[in-house]
Design a protein around this motif. Structure first.
Motif, mmCIF file in Angstrom:
data_model
loop_
_atom_site.group_PDB
_atom_site.id
_atom_site.type_symbol
_atom_site.label_atom_id
_atom_site.label_comp_id
_atom_site.label_asym_id
_atom_site.label_seq_id
_atom_site.Cartn_x
_atom_site.Cartn_y
_atom_site.Cartn_z
ATOM 1 N N GLY A 24 0.814 -1.218 0.000
ATOM 2 C CA GLY A 24 0.000 0.000 0.000
ATOM 3 C C GLY A 24 0.843 1.261 0.000
ATOM 4 N N PHE A 25 2.168 1.100 -0.115
ATOM 5 C CA PHE A 25 3.069 2.242 -0.189
ATOM 6 C C PHE A 25 4.399 1.782 -0.768
ATOM 7 C CE2 PHE A 25 3.889 0.298 3.877
ATOM 8 C CZ PHE A 25 5.268 0.366 4.049
ATOM 9 N N ILE B 59 5.763 6.871 -0.325
ATOM 10 C CA ILE B 59 4.626 7.314 -1.125
ATOM 11 C C ILE B 59 3.516 6.280 -1.027
ATOM 12 C CG2 ILE B 59 3.844 7.996 -3.414
ATOM 13 C CD1 ILE B 59 6.697 8.816 -4.012
ATOM 14 N N GLN B 60 2.327 6.763 -0.731
ATOM 15 C CA GLN B 60 1.141 5.935 -0.569
ATOM 16 C C GLN B 60 0.710 5.355 -1.916
ATOM 17 O OE1 GLN B 60 -2.166 8.394 0.431
ATOM 18 N NE2 GLN B 60 -3.509 6.710 0.939
ATOM 19 N N GLY B 61 0.118 4.173 -1.890
ATOM 20 C CA GLY B 61 -0.512 3.606 -3.074
ATOM 21 C C GLY B 61 0.214 2.410 -3.646
ATOM 22 N N GLU B 62 -0.489 1.655 -4.492
ATOM 23 C CA GLU B 62 0.089 0.493 -5.172
ATOM 24 C C GLU B 62 0.699 0.866 -6.523
ATOM 25 O OE1 GLU B 62 0.716 -2.286 -3.905
ATOM 26 O OE2 GLU B 62 -0.569 -2.280 -2.157
ATOM 27 N N PRO C 21 1.191 4.663 -7.572
ATOM 28 C CA PRO C 21 0.991 6.115 -7.540
ATOM 29 C C PRO C 21 1.551 6.775 -8.797
ATOM 30 C CG PRO C 21 2.769 5.489 -6.088
ATOM 31 C CD PRO C 21 2.151 4.223 -6.575
ATOM 32 N N THR D 226 -1.241 10.738 -4.630
ATOM 33 C CA THR D 226 -1.297 10.153 -3.294
ATOM 34 C C THR D 226 -0.417 10.989 -2.359
ATOM 35 O OG1 THR D 226 0.570 8.665 -3.670
ATOM 36 C CG2 THR D 226 -1.621 7.803 -4.198
ATOM 37 N N VAL D 227 -0.489 10.715 -1.090
ATOM 38 C CA VAL D 227 0.337 11.407 -0.106
ATOM 39 C C VAL D 227 1.795 10.975 -0.286
ATOM 40 C CG1 VAL D 227 0.819 11.644 2.375
ATOM 41 C CG2 VAL D 227 -1.550 11.644 1.550
ATOM 42 N N GLU D 228 2.705 11.954 -0.216
ATOM 43 C CA GLU D 228 4.137 11.680 -0.284
ATOM 44 C C GLU D 228 4.774 12.258 0.975
ATOM 45 O OE1 GLU D 228 7.714 12.080 -3.493
ATOM 46 O OE2 GLU D 228 6.400 13.811 -3.319
ATOM 47 N N THR D 229 5.638 11.471 1.606
ATOM 48 C CA THR D 229 6.286 11.928 2.838
ATOM 49 C C THR D 229 7.798 11.808 2.704
ATOM 50 O OG1 THR D 229 6.167 9.741 3.859
ATOM 51 C CG2 THR D 229 4.313 11.224 4.248
ATOM 52 N N ALA E 157 4.905 15.639 5.458
ATOM 53 C CA ALA E 157 3.926 14.923 4.646
ATOM 54 C C ALA E 157 3.324 15.922 3.668
ATOM 55 C CB ALA E 157 2.838 14.321 5.531
#
Length: 180
Positions: free
Chosen positions: A74-75, A155-158, A160, A95-98, A128
């Motif tokens: 998921g990230f 980074i969030q997501g499968e 992104p 998606t959110v990036e940190t 974030a």
């Protein structure tokens, strides 16, 4: 609420181990990496699928193979190293990036209501970035005795997607690193 518990073998657990010294360095795979100011290296730990669509880029590029690829977490997670004055052009993600500064000093820029705004990250500082915000990062200085600084990107997501800003696209086209 119940959850099925599993008992993996040592070999199965070790498939999820990424030793920093064994990570592959990748300094290509995104069109801005061919620019002097876009030179950086990914050490991709945990990856995801490439996004679909014209003008869509994976945050870690098309060539940074993740050390751990068998899990859908998921990230994605990658170390980023760069010399002072080097980083990424302005871009946004779906998606959110940190970012977590591992060492050195990094500047994070973003498009705010009155233009570009910035924050400096020192060792172990974190930021974030919300979905859709045009942002960039740049190495300001490495840790004492080092040539490069180290940043951790998550980074969030499968799968992104990253999209460069219009100014970044123009810069890359003028330099010939992005097809017209």
């Amino acid at each position: 609420m119940t959850m099925q518990s599993i008992r993996p073998t040592t070999q199965e657990m070790l498939m999820g181990v990424a030793r920093f010294a064994e990570l592959t360095r990748c300094s290509s795979g995104l069109p801005d990496m061919g620019l002097p100011e876009g030179q950086r290296t990914f050490l991709n730990v945990l990856g995801f699928e490439q996004p679909e669509g014209e003008g869509a880029y994976s945050p870690f590029g098309s060539e940074a193979r993740a050390h751990i690829r068998h899990m859908k977490a998921g990230f994605g997670l990658s170390f980023i190293s760069a010399k002072p004055g080097k980083g990424v052009l302005m871009h946004a993600h779906d998606t959110v990036e940190t970012f977590l500064c591992i060492d050195g000093q990094w500047r994070i820029d973003w498009e705010g209501p009155s233009g570009v705004e910035s924050v400096m990250l020192d060792r172990l500082d974190f930021i974030a970035c919300p979905v859709g915000v045009q942002r960039r990062f740049e190495c300001v200085s490495p840790a004492a005795g080092q040539d490069e600084a180290l940043l951790l990107g998550i980074i969030q997501g499968e799968s992104p997607m990253g999209v460069y800003s219009p100014e970044s696209v123009k810069r890359m086209r003028e330099a010939g690193t992005l097809a017209a």
